[in-house]
Design a protein around this motif. Structure first.
Motif, mmCIF file in Angstrom:
data_model
loop_
_atom_site.group_PDB
_atom_site.id
_atom_site.type_symbol
_atom_site.label_atom_id
_atom_site.label_comp_id
_atom_site.label_asym_id
_atom_site.label_seq_id
_atom_site.Cartn_x
_atom_site.Cartn_y
_atom_site.Cartn_z
ATOM 1 N N VAL A 68 0.748 -1.301 0.097
ATOM 2 C CA VAL A 68 -0.078 0.167 -0.045
ATOM 3 C C VAL A 68 0.918 1.206 -0.055
ATOM 4 O O VAL A 68 0.618 2.193 -0.669
ATOM 5 C CB VAL A 68 -0.957 0.138 1.287
ATOM 6 C CG1 VAL A 68 -1.849 1.221 1.266
ATOM 7 C CG2 VAL A 68 -1.759 -1.140 1.203
ATOM 8 N N GLY A 78 -3.633 5.248 -1.107
ATOM 9 C CA GLY A 78 -2.664 5.141 0.345
ATOM 10 C C GLY A 78 -2.784 6.220 1.161
ATOM 11 O O GLY A 78 -2.067 6.276 2.176
ATOM 12 N N GLY A 128 0.874 4.583 -3.637
ATOM 13 C CA GLY A 128 1.511 4.387 -2.527
ATOM 14 C C GLY A 128 2.692 5.256 -2.550
ATOM 15 O O GLY A 128 3.632 4.922 -1.901
#
Length: 243
Positions: A18, A41, A214
């Motif tokens: 993530v 994220g 992410g």
């Protein structure tokens, strides 16, 4: 010196990564708006800042102290890190005032009189003093969020994290909550705000952090982030859909 800083934090759930090595720092008094696509994220990043989510790797430092180090007194450190959630997280069996008073007494050790005095002053500041003795189930979403903000501020935090604080609210009350957050920023509160409110990010934030896949894809002052001259194609594509 940065108030809070991260060094290469990652977060994985099984094989799903993530967060992918995020370096971030915020100075005292700064307001950072965190925006980006759903699933990118943002909320995981925010929750890693106070270790509500434990990073898979990397480290988080707050006031020069490493939160991710084994043996850290997280309760003591979290007392200096306020958090306002999307779903309010008020204690349903306590009145609005009691929700603001009890954490002061339990965590900070304040006496009841001092805690109630501060609680009433903050409820008045957010326009909720007249509903101090009302339980959360009789409050609207916007009213609950005002109480949640008062509860966070009552702890005298050095930094407040906001996780999409207006996304669960009816459109007509969003503006009221954003006004309270704007006042906090003007008073010098250090804030990290995950938000979909582009107007707030543009007008109030000192920096806009764009998280996608992410990673931090952009970290810019709002006048540069929202400028037509921003040459980051991913940011331009995102803004074209949300503005």
């Amino acid at each position: 010196m940065a108030l809070l800083q991260t060094f290469g934090i990652t977060k994985r759930y099984g094989d799903h990564e993530v967060l992918r090595g995020i370096d971030f720092a915020i100075e005292p008094g700064e307001v950072v708006a965190v925006i980006g696509p759903s699933g990118g994220g943002k909320s995981t990043f925010l929750r890693c800042l106070n270790l509500l989510e434990t990073p898979t790797s990397g480290r988080v430092e707050f006031s020069g102290e490493e939160l991710t180090a084994g043996g850290s007194d997280l309760d003591r450190l979290r007392a200096r890190l306020g958090m306002v959630f999307q779903q309010f997280n008020l204690f349903p069996h306590m009145t609005a005032l009691r929700n603001v008073v009890l954490p002061q007494m339990n965590v900070l050790g304040r006496g009841r009189e001092e805690a109630e005095r501060k609680g009433r002053a903050l409820l008045e500041k957010v326009g909720m003093l007249e509903r101090a003795d009302i339980y959360p189930n009789r409050l609207s979403g916007g009213q609950k969020q005002r109480v949640a903000i008062a509860r966070a501020v009552a702890m005298d935090p050095e930094l407040i994290l906001f996780d999409e604080p207006t996304s669960a609210l009816d459109p007509e009350v969003v503006h009221d909550v954003l006004d309270i957050m704007t006042d906090l920023a003007r008073d010098g509160m250090t804030m990290v705000v995950v938000t979909h409110e582009m107007g707030f990010a543009r007008k109030v934030a000192d920096r806009v952090l764009f998280i996608d896949g992410g990673r931090i894809a952009a970290d810019l002052p709002p006048e540069e982030f929202f400028s037509e001259r921003n040459d980051n194609e991913r940011v331009r594509t995102f803004l074209a859909k949300v503005l």
